[in-house]
Design a protein around this motif. Structure first.
Motif, PDB file in Angstrom:
ATOM      1  N   THR A 189       0.813  -1.216   0.000  1.00 44.48           N
ATOM      2  CA  THR A 189       0.000   0.000   0.000  1.00 44.48           C
ATOM      3  C   THR A 189       0.853   1.276   0.000  1.00 44.48           C
ATOM      4  N   PHE A 190       2.143   1.147   0.340  1.00 44.07           N
ATOM      5  CA  PHE A 190       3.014   2.304   0.325  1.00 44.07           C
ATOM      6  C   PHE A 190       3.723   2.445  -1.017  1.00 44.07           C
ATOM      7  N   GLU A 210      -3.089   4.921   8.765  1.00 46.13           N
ATOM      8  CA  GLU A 210      -1.647   4.814   8.984  1.00 46.13           C
ATOM      9  C   GLU A 210      -1.041   3.687   8.149  1.00 46.13           C
ATOM     10  N   ALA A 211      -1.853   2.669   7.869  1.00 40.52           N
ATOM     11  CA  ALA A 211      -1.360   1.572   7.036  1.00 40.52           C
ATOM     12  C   ALA A 211      -1.638   1.846   5.569  1.00 40.52           C
ATOM     13  N   CYS A 212      -2.136   3.061   5.290  1.00 44.17           N
ATOM     14  CA  CYS A 212      -2.434   3.450   3.913  1.00 44.17           C
ATOM     15  C   CYS A 212      -3.464   2.553   3.267  1.00 44.17           C
ATOM     16  N   ILE A 213      -4.434   2.103   4.069  1.00 42.74           N
ATOM     17  CA  ILE A 213      -5.518   1.310   3.519  1.00 42.74           C
ATOM     18  C   ILE A 213      -6.775   2.157   3.579  1.00 42.74           C
TER      19      ILE A 213
END
Lengths: 230, 230
Positions: A58-59, B219-222
């Motif tokens: 996801t990054f 924060e986990a980009c989800i």
DNA sequence: CGTACCGTTGAGGTGAGTCAAAGTAAGTGG
DNA sequence: CCACTTACTTTGACTCACCTCAACGGTACG
């Protein structure tokens, strides 16, 4: 671990169907067999060349987790899991790949318990805990992870010369190697230099030479030398 | 992802055979269902309690890669791969587990394409690239990996309260957590403290509280919140 | 009321990541 | 055949997230 399916007693009709619907294509280096998040519509069997499988998180970080070579199947996990592809398959070299469409392939897989069993084996043995963990365990130094990579690649991509030397032809860039063992190209370069200094492994471009394989096994704490196909 | 097998149109004889030969046993915390390198003689279905699966490498380091809970199958990979167990399954709590002997189980698996397909799904979806890579990618900080662990555990071990709070009951020690994300107990403690300071996640003994799950996903980009069973 | 296990805290060290720049090799077009 | 581009590799200097080691606090249990 070759992915040869034993066809001895498979229903002839299923095999014929499979033969009729398969499509062989030629790829140049850098093409994609499929991309992450695509819906699987079949499976690929590599006839020549090499393919790298990588996952993008996801990054946006890309992590490679497998290199496939001639005779290997690609794209089966997501197909059999009824999931979209969780990885992208990109050719490292020019390739011949044979495509089997989903519908006919499934008919084939279920046509006979022997075939079904083969696919269970392929799936179950594909990067089980050992592989994935050895290549990414923080507690293992990059040097050890690099050695493990060579050991894992040995079965399919390594070859013993008459004098006992172990030789690989790996079409992997430093960046690819780094991605496979969870590191960075600069660090891979430095580690390769270190291994050369110690006379353990010699990287010459994309060719890798291990003069004394036993030293490699010893450093990875593997006493019993694993045999080619397991 | 629950491991419920749909039995609607399975051969009745196979089901009966399975029912007759299965054995339910009670385990106390710390017992082993099977150990690494054992030859698999069947499969386990957890009815209550939790089990941790860990692999010991050639240097003796133990790495955990999965926690299984009620309703989950354990020990299928090696069985279906015709390999010796590549991991040890140890109970974290008292457990009820049902054992299915290999021979009858295989008969069951092959008795019907629907069942076969279910097992393909289980196997294919078990720690695919995403899970394994996210929990061990060096490029991801321990904080992010800890968050990913919670996200992965959410589907099976998390529960939403009426007020939108997310609550877990994880029978994991700091050492267990460290082993799952490739870290050390001390670092886990420090990271947990940090998450508490930021008000994102609160660890109270073995109970984990996430007041605002969205912050976790962010924060986990989800962006898209993954739904329970996939 | 020990003993044993787990969790926490602090101090200190380091392997490997990062950044920047130079070197090398292969391919392209004039 | 030689400039020029592009992609990959190497090298050096710097930094830091995490590991290690060691000590201490809490809790369960016989």
């Amino acid at each position: 671990m070759m992915h040869h399916i034993h066809l001895s007693d498979v229903q002839q009709s299923a095999v014929e169907m499979l033969e009729k619907t398969r499509v062989t294509r030629v790829y140049t280096a850098g093409e994609r067999l499929f991309a992450q998040d695509d819906m699987p519509d079949g499976m690929y069997c590599l006839q020549s060349g090499h393919v790298l499988l990588w996952h993008s998180d996801t990054f946006g970080y890309k992590t490679s987790f497998k290199m496939a070579g001639p005779g290997e199947l690609v794209g089966y996990r997501s197909l059999l899991g009824d999931d979209n592809h969780s990885a992208t398959a990109e050719t490292l070299t020019a390739c011949h790949a044979c495509f089997f469409p989903k519908k006919e392939l499934e008919q084939f897989i279920y046509s006979n318990p022997t075939v079904t069993r083969q696919f269970f084996r392929i799936l179950a043995r594909d990067r089980g805990p050992p592989d994935a963990l050895l290549l990414r365990g923080q507690h293992l130094s990059i040097r050890i992870r690099l050695i493990y990579l060579l050991l894992i690649m040995k079965a399919r991509h390594g070859q013993y010369e008459d004098d006992g030397t172990l030789v690989y032809n790996l079409p992997l860039s430093r960046t690819n190697i780094a991605s496979l063992i969870g590191s960075r190209p600069e660090t891979v370069t430095r580690t390769i230099k270190e291994l050369k200094r110690d006379g353990v492994v010699f990287f010459e471009n994309r060719r890798v030479i291990v003069p004394d394989p036993k030293r490699l096994f010893k450093e990875a704490c593997i006493d019993s030398v694993p045999t080619g196909d397991a």
